[in-house]
Design an enzyme around this catalytic site. Structure first.
Site, short mmCIF file in Angstrom:
data_model
loop_
_atom_site.label_atom_id
_atom_site.label_comp_id
_atom_site.label_asym_id
_atom_site.label_seq_id
_atom_site.Cartn_x
_atom_site.Cartn_y
_atom_site.Cartn_z
N ASP A 187 -13.58 -5.37 7.68
CA ASP A 187 -13.46 -4.11 6.96
C ASP A 187 -14.68 -3.88 6.08
O ASP A 187 -15.28 -4.81 5.55
CB ASP A 187 -12.20 -4.11 6.09
CG ASP A 187 -12.28 -5.09 4.93
OD1 ASP A 187 -12.49 -4.66 3.79
OD2 ASP A 187 -12.17 -6.31 5.18
N SER A 188 -15.08 -2.61 5.95
CA SER A 188 -16.16 -2.20 5.07
C SER A 188 -17.45 -2.95 5.42
O SER A 188 -17.91 -2.90 6.56
CB SER A 188 -15.74 -2.38 3.62
OG SER A 188 -16.62 -1.72 2.74
N ALA A 189 -18.03 -3.69 4.47
CA ALA A 189 -19.21 -4.49 4.79
C ALA A 189 -18.89 -5.50 5.88
O ALA A 189 -19.73 -5.80 6.74
CB ALA A 189 -19.72 -5.20 3.55
#
Length: 316
Positions: free
Chosen positions: A142-144
């Site tokens: 998720d995300s980074a």
């Protein structure tokens, strides 16, 4: 899927207390506290080591067969750990029926780019060398961590390693130049980030390096040869275009890709499982994608002629 739930999640983020001028240690502790969710009773966890890095193994009671998930947590390459995301990862694997290994990759500013990518590639290689078959291996982040998933796949391809069966990325951060149009068009809708907040993560991670490097910003990478991808995002996030452009780039590079944008929910809304119907529905979708990818990989391996080419060729 109720408007009241979405409004409650939005308010939760907008009203979160903000400590003025926090130290890095305080930021990391606050992030861990904010994301802390208990493990479900049917998932066990134990600490391990993968490619020389600490990691967390998560095994649901529903796990069957040899399928394995390699998970990368979010946190802007500065915050987070397998522990901060253990509850989230556990929800995904119990739905997918897969054992997971979540990697504690090195963080900035202590370890800037490309340390995280090096750790991701080393972990992927170690699983293959340890006997995990690529057709039974999937990635998620998720995300980074979603950006790191894509960068790891690109690095693995360039290193001549076979690709896994598939990958899921949740609200992936794929453009550290902050060049997506949604950085402007969604600035009022996003209850979590500002451009300045995202830049505060990118700056220590890049440590003066070019943000458009493909392994730092994989939206600019050549994605040919990557496995099937599922990209999920919320419409109320600055990083929406990171997901949309990643999917477009993948499609242009002949990668099988599914883009799913859930309306009126924020960045990594899946963290609100149990409180937001969209979060549970998205995790169910991701789990189906992962388990189906593993099953399809196994079937393809069974059907492949002896000595034939393919993602598992040359592996025991």
């Amino acid at each position: 899927m109720t408007r009241q739930q979405r409004e409650a999640v939005d308010a939760l983020h907008r009203n979160a207390p903000v400590r003025p001028n926090p130290t890095l240690a305080e930021r990391r502790a606050g992030f861990a506290l904010a994301l802390s969710r208990p493990l479900p009773d049917d998932v066990t966890a134990h600490e391990t080591v993968l490619a020389g890095r600490p990691a967390l193994d998560l095994t649901p009671a529903t796990a069957a067969g040899r399928g394995r998930l390699l998970h990368f947590h979010g946190g802007g390459y500065v915050l987070g750990s397998p522990g901060t995301h253990a509850g989230f990862t556990a929800q995904l694997v119990r739905r997918a029926g897969l054992r997971a290994t979540s990697l504690d990759y090195r963080l900035a500013p202590e370890h800037p780019f490309p340390a995280a990518v090096d750790d991701g590639l080393a972990a992927y290689r170690a699983l293959l060398d340890g006997g995990v078959r690529p057709e039974e291996l999937v990635l998620a982040g998720d995300s980074a961590g979603g950006g790191l998933v894509v960068a790891t796949l690109v690095a693995a391809r360039d290193a001549g390693l076979p690709q896994p069966a598939g990958a899921v990325v949740f609200s992936p951060w794929t453009d550290l130049t902050l060049g997506g149009q949604s950085m402007s068009t969604k600035k009022d809708a996003d209850p979590i980030f500002t451009r300045e907040a995202l830049q505060a993560f990118a700056t220590p991670y890049l440590a003066g390096q070019d943000p458009a490097q493909p392994l730092a910003s994989p939206v600019y990478a050549d994605l040919r040869g990557l496995p099937p991808l599922l990209v999920q995002a919320g419409s109320n996030e600055l990083l929406l275009d990171d997901a949309v452009r990643l999917a477009g780039r993948a499609a242009a590079d002949e990668v099988e890709v599914t883009l799913r944008v859930w309306p009126q929910v924020p960045h990594v809304f899946q963290n609100h499982f149990g409180h937001l119907d969209e979060a549970d529905a998205a995790l169910d979708e991701a789990a189906r994608f992962l388990s189906t990818s593993v099953r399809a990989g196994r079937e393809a391996e069974v059907e492949r002629p002896l000595g034939g080419e393919g993602p598992g060729a040359g592996r025991p």
